[in-house]
Design an enzyme around this catalytic site. Sequence first.
Site, mmCIF file in Angstrom:
data_model
loop_
_atom_site.group_PDB
_atom_site.id
_atom_site.type_symbol
_atom_site.label_atom_id
_atom_site.label_comp_id
_atom_site.label_asym_id
_atom_site.label_seq_id
_atom_site.Cartn_x
_atom_site.Cartn_y
_atom_site.Cartn_z
ATOM 1 C CG HIS A 55 -1.919 -0.884 1.111
ATOM 2 N ND1 HIS A 55 -2.752 -0.278 2.357
ATOM 3 C CD2 HIS A 55 -2.262 -2.377 0.086
ATOM 4 C CE1 HIS A 55 -4.021 -1.971 1.615
ATOM 5 N NE2 HIS A 55 -3.494 -3.301 0.428
ATOM 6 C CD GLU A 57 -2.028 4.812 3.086
ATOM 7 O OE1 GLU A 57 -1.171 3.875 2.443
ATOM 8 O OE2 GLU A 57 -2.447 4.212 3.987
ATOM 9 C CB CYS A 86 -6.383 -0.030 4.923
ATOM 10 S SG CYS A 86 -4.320 -0.781 5.328
ATOM 11 C CB CYS A 89 -1.708 1.915 6.436
ATOM 12 S SG CYS A 89 -1.473 0.813 4.689
#
Length: 157
Positions: A55, A57, A86, A89
């Site tokens: 992801h 991040e 999410c 993250c």
Amino acid sequence: MNFESLNFWMREALKLAQKAAELDEIPIGSVIVHENKIISDGMNLREQSHKTTAHAEIVALEKYNLAQKSWRLPEESWVFVTAEPCMMCAGALLWARAARIVYGCSDPKQAGLNRISPWIEQGVFDHRFKGVQGGILESDCAQILKDYFKTKRTPIL
């Protein structure tokens, strides 16, 4: 940080989201800012990397970690991300000791930051964010996602 600065850094994250879209990745971008400079950045790269955890991040955190040989972000680091982080993250940003999280659009179906915020505030974890702010360039951040998923869901005739 003032409103113009928040918008400026979110625009930088949006540039990365656009690059992700061009790679046929879910268009989410992230920049980590410290002392008014980007110290790391990332975009979703799950399809390219074949990694569940790629992801935006996490990619930004891992780039910083490897470059600086440190798991911990500098004090007063701000993380800008085009969509609400999410749970994975949010946890990683918490463990990395990010000071402030700024996101563009909310993600009520997938997001975790707002779900775990009450636990963070209750002191369940050994770190707290100094601030969390959503809605920065919200319509732009939401639109890039809408456009991406519209092309994915439109049948080819």
